[in-house]
Design an enzyme around this catalytic site. Structure first.
Site, short mmCIF file in Angstrom:
data_model
loop_
_atom_site.label_atom_id
_atom_site.label_comp_id
_atom_site.label_asym_id
_atom_site.label_seq_id
_atom_site.Cartn_x
_atom_site.Cartn_y
_atom_site.Cartn_z
N ASP A 10 61.43 -19.94 56.36
CA ASP A 10 60.32 -19.29 55.65
C ASP A 10 59.29 -20.35 55.22
O ASP A 10 59.06 -20.54 54.03
CB ASP A 10 60.84 -18.52 54.42
CG ASP A 10 61.62 -19.39 53.43
OD1 ASP A 10 62.12 -20.46 53.83
OD2 ASP A 10 61.70 -19.00 52.24
N HIS A 241 65.82 -29.66 49.34
CA HIS A 241 66.64 -28.48 49.65
C HIS A 241 66.89 -28.35 51.16
O HIS A 241 67.98 -28.61 51.66
CB HIS A 241 65.96 -27.21 49.13
CG HIS A 241 65.82 -27.15 47.64
ND1 HIS A 241 66.90 -27.25 46.79
CD2 HIS A 241 64.73 -26.98 46.84
CE1 HIS A 241 66.50 -27.14 45.54
NE2 HIS A 241 65.18 -26.99 45.55
O1 RIB Z 1 66.20 -22.76 46.59
C1 RIB Z 1 65.61 -23.56 47.56
C2 RIB Z 1 65.17 -22.72 48.74
O2 RIB Z 1 64.20 -21.79 48.29
C3 RIB Z 1 64.54 -23.50 49.86
O3 RIB Z 1 64.91 -22.94 51.09
C4 RIB Z 1 63.06 -23.34 49.60
O4 RIB Z 1 62.32 -23.41 50.80
C5 RIB Z 1 62.97 -22.00 48.94
O5 RIB Z 1 62.81 -21.01 49.86
CA CA Z 2 63.22 -22.39 52.79
#
Ligand code: RIB
Ligand code: CA
Length: 312
Positions: A10, A241
């Site tokens: 995303d 992340h």
């Molecule tokens: O919590 C972190 C996630 O949430 C990652 O994938 C970031 O891109 C958001 O979508």
């Molecule tokens: Ca993400």
């Protein structure tokens, strides 16, 4: 031979970093991007995926558009305050020249996995709706996939979307409970580890100083994202992340993991919370569920050096 991966994404600033990291990793062969709502809606996620592949000169990689809402309801909306209105730190890129393939993300995943049994790793970096839909359409993908390495969840720590839940899982808890309950090898790279990987201002400077076009794009889009971390967490720099899941697919020895069955809360104020059962014998809601490899420790310095060395 490089590990074939499909990234479900995303994009999203950190998705962008993760996609570029994967494209620059000889251990991985990115055979497709599938898109999902989350940081932005699915239309914009698809546009951004196409844009990113064009920046990387990898228009040979197909993009398949995914679901535009969770399994059981409407999409709650993107997080412009984190990733910008455009999901790219408000730099407003021109439209891409290419377009997505005429196949849904779920259909693309099924076709690729069934054509190469045991070879393909799925790396979801957003809500797990496309994977749940693919399982619903073709349950045999569970035994034909190589593994699933996902960014999401919080086993032993608070959430980030709510006090209880991590954002990707919170965006479709029902889908997450399906994916974490399927008989495929799943590694959960959640906030338990990603909140321990801090890309500091000194690290981020390396993107600014690089003449690599991928580093330059990251350098343009990160400031908006970085401001969010400063405002929300009072930290300088960013938590890593989505790139942590890519790193885990490349080199699982960066992480330590526990094998637990995991359920996802779908009700009330804890909606989206991932609950491992770490007791001796699983209790009824966890009984009969497969063991998930839940990452609980990480060699953050080694991970950061790996990513930065490949992108700057
Ligand atoms: O919590 C972190 C996630 O949430 C990652 O994938 C970031 O891109 C958001 O979508
Ligand atoms: Ca993400």
């Amino acid at each position: 031979m490089a590990q074939k991966i499909i990234i479900d994404t995303d994009p999203g600033v950190d998705d962008t970093m993760a996609i570029f990291f994967a494209l620059r990793s000889p251990e991985l062969d990115v055979i497709g991007l599938t898109t999902i709502f989350g940081n932005v809606d699915t239309d914009l996620a698809t546009t951004n995926a196409l844009r990113l592949l064009e920046i990387a000169g990898r228009m040979d990689i197909p993009v398949a558009k995914g679901a535009d809402h969770p399994l059981t309801g409407p999409f709650a909306g993107g997080v412009a305050f984190v990733h910008g209105d455009d999901g790219q730190g408000n730099v407003h890129l021109p439209p891409p020249a290419g377009r997505a393939v005429d196949q849904s993300a779920a259909a693309f995943i099924i076709e690729q996995v069934m054509a190469a049994p045991g070879e393909i790793t799925l790396v979801p970096l957003g809500p797990l709706t496309n994977l749940a839909l693919a399982l619903r359409l073709e349950p045999r993908i569970a035994v034909n996939v190589r593994q699933v390495v996902l960014m999401g969840g919080n086993a032993l720590c608070p959430g980030n979307a709510t006090p209880a839940a991590e954002a990707n899982i919170h965006n479709d808890p029902e889908a997450a409970d399906v994916v974490l309950g399927a008989e495929w090898p799943v590694t959960m790279v959640g906030l338990d580890v990603t909140h321990r990987v801090n890309m500091t201002p000194a690290h981020l400077d390396r993107y600014d100083q690089s003449d690599d076009p991928l580093a330059q794009h990251i350098s343009r889009i990160v400031p908006h994202y970085r401001a969010y971390f400063e405002q929300s967490y009072g930290i300088q720099g960013i938590y890593v992340h989505d790139s942590s899941a890519v790193a885990c697919a490349i080199d699982p020895s960066l992480f330590t993991a526990q094998r637990w069955p995991v359920r996802v809360e779908t009700q009330g104020i804890s909606r989206g919370k991932t609950w491992p059962d770490n007791g001796e014998r699983p209790l009824p809601p966890w009984q009969g569920r497969p063991l998930v490899s839940v990452c609980v420790g990480v060699d953050a310095d080694r991970l950061l050096e790996m990513e930065l060395n490949r992108l700057t």
